[in-house]
Enzyme design. Sequence first.
Site, PDB file in Angstrom:
ATOM      1  N   LYS A  53       0.844  -1.203   0.000  1.00  0.00           N
ATOM      2  CA  LYS A  53       0.000   0.000   0.000  1.00  0.00           C
ATOM      3  C   LYS A  53       0.879   1.253   0.000  1.00  0.00           C
ATOM      4  O   LYS A  53       0.604   2.228  -0.707  1.00  0.00           O
ATOM      5  CB  LYS A  53      -0.948  -0.022   1.205  1.00  0.00           C
ATOM      6  CG  LYS A  53      -2.055  -1.067   1.027  1.00  0.00           C
ATOM      7  CD  LYS A  53      -2.858  -1.364   2.273  1.00  0.00           C
ATOM      8  CE  LYS A  53      -3.794  -2.546   2.003  1.00  0.00           C
ATOM      9  NZ  LYS A  53      -4.549  -3.009   3.167  1.00  0.00           N
ATOM     10  N   GLN A  97      -4.885  -1.871   9.491  1.00  0.00           N
ATOM     11  CA  GLN A  97      -4.711  -3.148   8.791  1.00  0.00           C
ATOM     12  C   GLN A  97      -5.331  -4.285   9.615  1.00  0.00           C
ATOM     13  O   GLN A  97      -4.997  -4.462  10.787  1.00  0.00           O
ATOM     14  CB  GLN A  97      -3.217  -3.402   8.546  1.00  0.00           C
ATOM     15  CG  GLN A  97      -2.927  -4.667   7.774  1.00  0.00           C
ATOM     16  CD  GLN A  97      -3.463  -4.635   6.338  1.00  0.00           C
ATOM     17  OE1 GLN A  97      -3.353  -3.635   5.643  1.00  0.00           O
ATOM     18  NE2 GLN A  97      -4.068  -5.723   5.910  1.00  0.00           N
ATOM     19  N   ASP A 120     -10.751   2.821   3.620  1.00  0.00           N
ATOM     20  CA  ASP A 120     -11.281   1.486   3.322  1.00  0.00           C
ATOM     21  C   ASP A 120     -12.803   1.477   3.200  1.00  0.00           C
ATOM     22  O   ASP A 120     -13.394   0.460   2.864  1.00  0.00           O
ATOM     23  CB  ASP A 120     -10.865   0.503   4.433  1.00  0.00           C
ATOM     24  CG  ASP A 120      -9.706  -0.381   3.998  1.00  0.00           C
ATOM     25  OD1 ASP A 120      -9.448  -0.486   2.784  1.00  0.00           O
ATOM     26  OD2 ASP A 120      -9.054  -0.959   4.889  1.00  0.00           O
TER      27      ASP A 120
END
Length: 285
Positions: A53, A97, A120
């Site tokens: 990422k 995460q 997200d």
Amino acid sequence: MSAQILSGKEVAAAVRAEAAERVAALRERGKSVGLATVLVGEDPASEVYVRSKHRAAEKAGMMSFDYHLPADATQSDVEAQVRVLNGDDRVDGMIVQMPLPAGLDGNRAVETIDPAKDADGLHPFNLGQLALERGHLRPATPSGIMRMFDHYGIDTAGKLAVIVGRSFLVGKPMALLLGAKGVDATVVQAHSRTRDLEDLTRNADILIAAIGRPQFITGKQIKPGAVVVDVGINRTEAGMVGDVDFHSAVAIAGAITPVPGGVGLMTVATLLANTVTAAELALAG
Ligand code: NDP
């Protein structure tokens, strides 16, 4: 006959190039774009995802901020870190995460994120917006799949879509996106308590496998010509495999995403796109 391969590589490259152009346009207006990640503990797979990422963010011209907390971090340590990032003007988008180490509550950590910085798209506010068919920050994995459908001209209207899996991360938002007005698939959401799963999957025009079981769906469970999307990422002795047995499925399906090289790449690309969207919205006030 062999199925068309829906390449995450090709579509993700297009999404990342668009994100880079939008980052450059923001920079000309004096706005930098920043993505932050919060990783807790030493899970090797999570470390790989986080690194990819950051690499992708930097390639798109973004700043990237990497916060790594020790495995013994408490829930309040994680939430305190998120709150610091909520208040950091350099950070437009952030992710925590998953999975967090045992004993920590991922949902509560996500709820601490400022919904305007929720790269997200998993904060309850953004999931609620999705259910209402509005909003801007949508869950990265299912949005990435929708983008693949657009790219390859896959028709969803009136099609029977069977989604195997009902997680908040993938299965549930996927069902909302596919069933939305204008997308217009007829959605069946299957899970571990579903009876006669094979009867459902064999009738699916679009089959999404988000199960977390290596090569669970085989060619004989697939309707000839179906579009098969394999979300699964399973590390086995034979390497990384999906939730679909690619070898038997590719001979039956009309189109299929490979693992690796499919949905995973779209997830990272969509995360970048969401972060740029968050930055554009922040600038617009
Ligand atoms: P979860 O474990 O949260 O959910 C799995 C779902 O599969 C559950 O709804 C479960 O049902 C269902 N399921 C499990 N066993 C069966 C079965 N025998 N028959 C039917 N349904 C079953 O996983 P996630 O949704 O988080 O992830 C799914 C997969 O996708 C994993 O391999 C994960 O690594 C991968 N993933 C990949 C991403 C990418 O970018 N490519 C991003 C996110 C995840 P029930 O609800 O009843 O337990």
